[in-house]
Scaffold this motif. Structure first.
Motif, short mmCIF file in Angstrom:
data_model
loop_
_atom_site.label_atom_id
_atom_site.label_comp_id
_atom_site.label_asym_id
_atom_site.label_seq_id
_atom_site.Cartn_x
_atom_site.Cartn_y
_atom_site.Cartn_z
N LEU A 1 73.90 12.73 83.46
CA LEU A 1 74.96 13.02 82.51
C LEU A 1 76.25 13.18 83.30
CD1 LEU A 1 75.87 13.78 79.61
CD2 LEU A 1 75.30 16.15 80.18
N SER B 1 70.99 13.72 74.57
CA SER B 1 70.36 12.54 75.13
C SER B 1 69.37 11.96 74.14
CB SER B 1 69.63 12.89 76.42
OG SER B 1 68.46 13.64 76.12
N TRP C 1 75.73 9.74 78.98
CA TRP C 1 74.38 9.65 79.51
C TRP C 1 74.12 8.26 80.08
CZ3 TRP C 1 71.09 13.53 80.33
CH2 TRP C 1 71.28 14.72 79.62
N ARG D 1 64.93 16.61 73.86
CA ARG D 1 66.32 16.18 74.00
C ARG D 1 67.08 17.10 74.95
NH1 ARG D 1 64.10 12.52 72.31
NH2 ARG D 1 64.48 11.34 70.41
N TRP D 2 68.15 16.56 75.55
CA TRP D 2 68.97 17.35 76.46
C TRP D 2 70.40 17.38 75.93
CZ3 TRP D 2 66.24 19.50 80.39
CH2 TRP D 2 65.02 18.91 80.71
N ASN D 3 71.08 18.49 76.16
CA ASN D 3 72.45 18.62 75.71
C ASN D 3 73.17 19.61 76.62
OD1 ASN D 3 74.77 18.36 74.16
ND2 ASN D 3 73.68 18.55 72.22
N ALA E 1 67.49 10.61 84.12
CA ALA E 1 68.76 10.14 83.58
C ALA E 1 69.84 11.11 84.03
CB ALA E 1 68.71 10.05 82.06
#
Length: 276
Positions: free
Chosen positions: A47, A14, A53, A1-3, A45
């Motif tokens: 942001l 994400s 997102w 996951r991305w943050n 993807a």
């Protein structure tokens, strides 16, 4: 996951799936881009600055990612396709999306141990090919042009740095560190031997600032050796030493004022020294 952390709180993570080869880059306006591999395809993807997102998009089917970096107002990604073993650059424009890819290397180039750096309008990519030759490709905003730097063992890496007035690349060969400048006016200026080295894995640490001052540092026995080259000159200073460090490897970074930070690891930990 991305943050993303904005200084006081975390945004929404994400939901994009990630198997391997994940990386990210951040633009000045807060736009971020992430990419990853899934079933040998490359996905990405974005942001937005307000933490929204986008949906995941296939950047390239059947491709291996070699790098992601800031470029212009967007981002540049390098992908090696599996059908023709050729590296392509893919530029993401903030309003136009993904632009048509451009070839970086010839087909079947045999890309190993790469380095990749970008600026607002230029990029440099270096690699060792299967014929034990170290190569560089420079991007001027419209096309990539390859240049043979010299022989190099397959197991040692390369280094690349992009500057406003020119670029810098470095590599190792037969116990020595080499460097070559690229001038925006006259092109490649020929290799220069920095000094002897017993370093492995990573390429020599190099930097070039906005005025063209260049710097190189490398492992040499128990010392870290370093040299400077003023502005766009192809002449280098005498070798200087940071003695008794027992370094495994050395890294570097430069800020907008031209101050350089060296970092190295040894049996006692990770160390740093600042050059102003």
């Amino acid at each position: 996951r991305w943050n993303r952390y904005n200084g006081s709180s975390w945004g929404e993570a994400s939901t994009a799936g990630l198997t391997h080869g994940g990386s990210c880059a951040l633009a000045d306006d807060g736009t971020a881009l992430v990419w990853w591999s899934l079933n040998d395809d490359r996905y990405a993807a974005t942001l937005s600055p307000d933490n929204q997102w986008s949906a995941a998009k296939t950047v390239r089917a059947s491709g291996y990612g070699w790098g992601l970096s800031r470029y212009g107002n967007g981002f540049m990604a390098l992908i090696e396709t599996k059908d023709d073993a050729r590296v392509y650059s893919h530029v993401y424009h903030p309003t136009q999306g993904w632009l048509p890819p451009k070839p970086v290397t010839a087909a079947g180039a045999g890309v190993n141990y790469v380095s990749f750096d970008t600026s607002q309008s230029a990029a440099v990519f270096t690699w060792n090919d299967d014929a034990a030759v170290v190569m560089a490709a420079a991007f001027d905003g419209s096309a990539w042009k390859s240049h043979e730097l010299g022989p190099a063992p397959l197991m040692f890496g390369t280094s690349a740095r992009v500057g406003k007035l020119g670029h810098l690349v470095a590599w190792r060969y037969q116990g020595a560190a080499y460097v070559e400048r690229y001038s925006l006016q006259s092109g490649w200026q020929g290799p220069a031997k920095l000094g002897t080295t017993n370093g492995e894995d990573y390429g020599p640490a190099i930097e070039v600032d906005d005025t063209g001052n260049a710097f190189g540092a490398w492992v040499n026995g128990a010392s870290i050796d370093w040299r400077r080259s003023s502005h766009t000159d192809d002449k280098w200073s005498e070798v200087q030493h940071i003695a008794d460090q027992d370094p495994y490897t050395v890294w570097s970074s430069v800020d907008a004022a031209g101050n350089i930070m060296l970092l190295w690891s040894n049996p006692l930990g990770i160390w740093a020294s600042r050059f102003e």
